[in-house]
Motif scaffolding. Sequence first.
Motif, mmCIF file in Angstrom:
data_model
loop_
_atom_site.group_PDB
_atom_site.id
_atom_site.type_symbol
_atom_site.label_atom_id
_atom_site.label_comp_id
_atom_site.label_asym_id
_atom_site.label_seq_id
_atom_site.Cartn_x
_atom_site.Cartn_y
_atom_site.Cartn_z
ATOM 1 N N ALA A 708 107.639 -12.497 -55.616
ATOM 2 C CA ALA A 708 108.189 -13.847 -55.637
ATOM 3 C C ALA A 708 109.117 -14.064 -54.451
ATOM 4 C CB ALA A 708 108.928 -14.088 -56.950
ATOM 5 N N GLU A 709 109.894 -13.042 -54.132
ATOM 6 C CA GLU A 709 110.807 -13.146 -52.981
ATOM 7 C C GLU A 709 110.038 -13.344 -51.683
ATOM 8 O OE1 GLU A 709 113.340 -10.038 -50.280
ATOM 9 O OE2 GLU A 709 113.421 -9.734 -52.464
ATOM 10 N N ASP A 710 108.968 -12.569 -51.490
ATOM 11 C CA ASP A 710 108.179 -12.689 -50.259
ATOM 12 C C ASP A 710 107.576 -14.083 -50.120
ATOM 13 O OD1 ASP A 710 108.772 -10.075 -49.677
ATOM 14 O OD2 ASP A 710 106.902 -9.266 -50.513
ATOM 15 N N ILE A 711 107.099 -14.650 -51.238
ATOM 16 C CA ILE A 711 106.515 -15.995 -51.183
ATOM 17 C C ILE A 711 107.562 -17.018 -50.778
ATOM 18 C CG2 ILE A 711 105.467 -17.822 -52.589
ATOM 19 C CD1 ILE A 711 104.156 -15.573 -54.248
ATOM 20 N N LEU A 712 108.760 -16.925 -51.357
ATOM 21 C CA LEU A 712 109.818 -17.886 -51.036
ATOM 22 C C LEU A 712 110.288 -17.731 -49.596
ATOM 23 C CD1 LEU A 712 111.857 -17.667 -54.362
ATOM 24 C CD2 LEU A 712 110.451 -19.589 -53.591
ATOM 25 N N LEU A 713 110.491 -16.488 -49.153
ATOM 26 C CA LEU A 713 110.985 -16.279 -47.794
ATOM 27 C C LEU A 713 109.951 -16.695 -46.752
ATOM 28 C CD1 LEU A 713 112.881 -12.881 -48.151
ATOM 29 C CD2 LEU A 713 113.808 -15.205 -48.201
ATOM 30 N N PHE A 731 122.476 -9.341 -58.737
ATOM 31 C CA PHE A 731 123.398 -9.768 -57.681
ATOM 32 C C PHE A 731 123.236 -8.953 -56.410
ATOM 33 C CE2 PHE A 731 125.673 -10.829 -61.719
ATOM 34 C CZ PHE A 731 125.570 -12.204 -61.602
ATOM 35 N N GLU A 732 122.966 -7.679 -56.553
ATOM 36 C CA GLU A 732 122.805 -6.840 -55.369
ATOM 37 C C GLU A 732 121.630 -7.327 -54.515
ATOM 38 O OE1 GLU A 732 123.007 -5.882 -58.414
ATOM 39 O OE2 GLU A 732 124.603 -4.396 -58.664
ATOM 40 N N ASP A 733 120.518 -7.711 -55.175
ATOM 41 C CA ASP A 733 119.369 -8.224 -54.423
ATOM 42 C C ASP A 733 119.683 -9.580 -53.811
ATOM 43 O OD1 ASP A 733 117.483 -6.120 -54.813
ATOM 44 O OD2 ASP A 733 117.218 -6.768 -56.882
ATOM 45 N N ALA A 734 120.500 -10.397 -54.500
ATOM 46 C CA ALA A 734 120.883 -11.688 -53.932
ATOM 47 C C ALA A 734 121.665 -11.487 -52.643
ATOM 48 C CB ALA A 734 121.702 -12.476 -54.958
ATOM 49 N N VAL A 737 119.298 -10.270 -49.797
ATOM 50 C CA VAL A 737 118.520 -11.353 -49.184
ATOM 51 C C VAL A 737 119.404 -12.201 -48.291
ATOM 52 C CG1 VAL A 737 117.225 -13.470 -49.685
ATOM 53 C CG2 VAL A 737 116.825 -11.416 -51.050
ATOM 54 N N ALA A 738 120.626 -12.534 -48.746
ATOM 55 C CA ALA A 738 121.529 -13.382 -47.954
ATOM 56 C C ALA A 738 121.881 -12.725 -46.633
ATOM 57 C CB ALA A 738 122.788 -13.679 -48.766
ATOM 58 N N HIS A 743 122.524 -15.465 -43.913
ATOM 59 C CA HIS A 743 122.989 -16.678 -44.570
ATOM 60 C C HIS A 743 124.467 -16.893 -44.235
ATOM 61 C CE1 HIS A 743 123.889 -19.550 -47.794
ATOM 62 N NE2 HIS A 743 122.583 -19.755 -47.876
ATOM 63 N N PRO A 744 124.909 -18.105 -43.922
ATOM 64 C CA PRO A 744 126.305 -18.337 -43.526
ATOM 65 C C PRO A 744 127.314 -18.019 -44.630
ATOM 66 C CG PRO A 744 125.114 -20.418 -43.811
ATOM 67 C CD PRO A 744 124.104 -19.336 -43.820
ATOM 68 N N ASP A 745 126.888 -18.092 -45.894
ATOM 69 C CA ASP A 745 127.799 -17.831 -47.006
ATOM 70 C C ASP A 745 127.636 -16.432 -47.567
ATOM 71 O OD1 ASP A 745 128.674 -20.449 -46.751
ATOM 72 O OD2 ASP A 745 127.173 -21.211 -48.178
ATOM 73 N N ALA A 746 127.017 -15.544 -46.782
ATOM 74 C CA ALA A 746 126.746 -14.196 -47.296
ATOM 75 C C ALA A 746 128.040 -13.446 -47.592
ATOM 76 C CB ALA A 746 125.888 -13.417 -46.292
ATOM 77 N N LYS A 747 129.025 -13.532 -46.690
ATOM 78 C CA LYS A 747 130.279 -12.799 -46.890
ATOM 79 C C LYS A 747 131.036 -13.355 -48.097
ATOM 80 C CE LYS A 747 134.382 -11.229 -44.393
ATOM 81 N NZ LYS A 747 135.109 -11.259 -43.091
ATOM 82 N N GLN A 748 131.095 -14.657 -48.197
ATOM 83 C CA GLN A 748 131.761 -15.288 -49.339
ATOM 84 C C GLN A 748 131.056 -14.948 -50.651
ATOM 85 O OE1 GLN A 748 132.065 -19.548 -49.017
ATOM 86 N NE2 GLN A 748 132.838 -19.804 -51.109
ATOM 87 N N MET A 749 129.765 -14.915 -50.621
ATOM 88 C CA MET A 749 128.989 -14.590 -51.807
ATOM 89 C C MET A 749 129.288 -13.173 -52.269
ATOM 90 S SD MET A 749 124.839 -14.519 -52.214
ATOM 91 C CE MET A 749 124.722 -16.100 -51.397
#
Length: 810
Positions: A708-713, A731-734, A737-738, A743-749
């Motif tokens: 599912a991740e590969d299809i979305l990316l 959460f670790e996988d989120a 991916v970020a 992703h600009p919000d990766a550090k905040q996430m």
Amino acid sequence: MHLTHLKTVVEPTGALGKIMAVAWSPNNMRLAVCTVDRVVTLFDESGEKRDKFATKPAEKGPKTYLVKAMAFSPDSTKLAIAQSDNIVFVYKLGADWGERKSICNKFGAKSSVTCLAWPSTKQGELFFGLASGAVMRGTLRSNKASEVYDTGSFTTAISCSPDGNGIVSAHVDGTIYRMVYGDGFNGVVKGKIAQHPCAPYAISWGQAILAAGNDGQVTFYDADGGVEHTFDYAKDEKCHEFTVAQFNPTGESVVVGNFNRFYIYTMNAQTDAWEEVGVKEIENMYTVTALAWKRDGSRLAVGALCGVLDIYDACVRRHRYKGRFEFTYVSLSQVIVKRLSTGARIVLSSNYGCEITKINIFQDRFVVANTSETLLLGDLETFKLSEVQWYGGGATGGPNEKFVFDTPSCCVVYRAGELSLVEYGQNEILGSVRTDHVSGHLLSVRVNERPPRESFNGRVGPNDAENKKIAYLLDLQTLCVKDLVSQASTTIAHDSKIDWLELNGRGSLLLFRDKRRQLHLYDIDEQSRTTLLNYCTYVQWVPDSDVVVAQSRGTLNIWYNIHAPDQVTVHQIRGAVEEIERGGGRTEVIVDEGISQASYLLDEPLIEFGTAVDDRDYARAMDILEALEVTPEAEAMWKQLMTMALDGGDLMIAERCAAALGDVSSSRYLHEVNKLIDEASEKSGIDGRDHWAVRSKMALLRKDLRGAEDILLAQGRTDEAIEMYQTLHQFEDAIRVAESRRHPDAKQMRGEIFQLMLDSRQEERAAALKEDEGDFTQAIELYLKAGMPANAAATIQRNRIRSPASLLET
């Protein structure tokens, strides 16, 4: 060859009402006759007039042309008519008598059309000769005529080869030309092959090429133009000009027309030479102008100058078999087998020209005929015939040959330890195996007994188009199931002697029983074995289904869903099961109780469900289950239908199954997916199942998160991929991916997720997160706080931490 006058179809007119052309249809159902009045009359196979229509001139105006020849198309639906006004019309006759006749093709020519032929293997091509000497090919698809060759001399006659792969033409200067199609490696071969002493107005191609004209000679040429035999009647005062010739369908006999008579010749198989077998004289018939053989070789139509058309019965010999069948030998290699009670018949014809020496009929249905080199097998119900090479048995059949007709679609032939299968209608052996066990209880053959299964897109998979399998014994304790299409085999070893076996209709499941009376089920696709009963006295598949009925002492066991062996319906019975009867929407098990018989009615909806699922007709299967009460058997069937619907891509059915099973979450999820499919179909105009959002949700339903991740990316949907993992608390996988997608919000996430883990007291996961960041000190502290010193020690060792000492001492 004996020709006996059968009936006069067209009475003589008393004047010159010449029969211009005669043609039998390849399906033996129609006889077309045309006289000088340019009207085509159609008769049925018994010679009764059924229809007629008038031909049309090439151009509007008076009808001054003559019909020179006629020929049916190989499928018997079209009739080609050659006319002297420089044209060939092709009429569409229709399937029934009386239908409107329409011209579907026409081929114009530069000169008068003199003759016509339509090869039996060329549905879209016909050939015609011209007065200019050219031979033309008419192509129905393009509606255009092209020149094959031009001899410069009037074309007197044209004929097709027996195999429909070539033509031969005769010309007024005595030349004979031949054209043969290539075999894939060689192109078309054409050219002059012989020079006849006179103009050959009569020419025909069978086992030889016959040519005859006005010099009183009948000459047989081989395919290359060499003279095989010449019959000279120049000194016979009764012999006039030879006008027309026609070989019978096997090419072994030929009739040549003359004045008040016609000559009959046949090939002598012993001497391999042509012989004159008779001269048929008919006073006041005048010149024979047209000849046509019925395709089965049983009738000959003879037309004459005075307008008479006679039908002759043709046979070498005729006799009856057991008072129920009649064998008519129309030639040495062709026999008509007729059932006297119904009139149904099948034509046994050797494609190799071998003499048929012996014929047997088994079970009043299956025909077996022997030649010196081949074996012919036919079915009188389906009218399918096969001829296969068969050596060693002799012309009268081998004494050790055994024929098994348990399978309606094919015949099993056993000889000298080898078992061969021949499918009716196919001229090749389907397969051969080595076995010494040919009893009907120890052999099971399935040849396309169930219709091909279609997927949700309506296509038939390559593995479903042809389903031909055989199950047999290698020895008394070893089973083998062989796929006759792919030649793949599955071997099943057992610890006891096997006394019964049978495949289901699809050939995917095998039931077998051993000498200890234990009943076993083997799933060929899954390569798994299940013991159904420890003691079994009777077992059988319910006809046309995957339902199993078995008796164990005083109990009747029924598996409506054989894929769930633990779901069995049990009935107490007295006596022994005799048979299973299915018909009229009912299925009954007949039990012999001694002085009387009892019948046990099976649940027909459950049986129909299994058949519908096996055919992948999921909508019908769902309708059947809708009417059933909720029972363990029904619940198992709902689960089976849901699994198969998901695999087949029928999500509407899967949603209904989930609702029936009380699986609210799956039903709600599938409802959202179906709604998304409808929206995608309306917006893009394509199948909504192919939309990326649908494919990702289906991968998620299969628990394939990475898929599912590969299809979305791949669609650039990073936020959706992150949201998917967060919804699932992955959460670790989120974070992975970020960060991988920058992703600009990766550090905040990462910070928010770390705080969420601390607040929810998930110190272990928080520690793993810090270790992944490289903050080993805080990771160790969190592991210790979570009461997991072993994980803390592993972190120290894995990362070779030497400070601070106070932490290490802790």
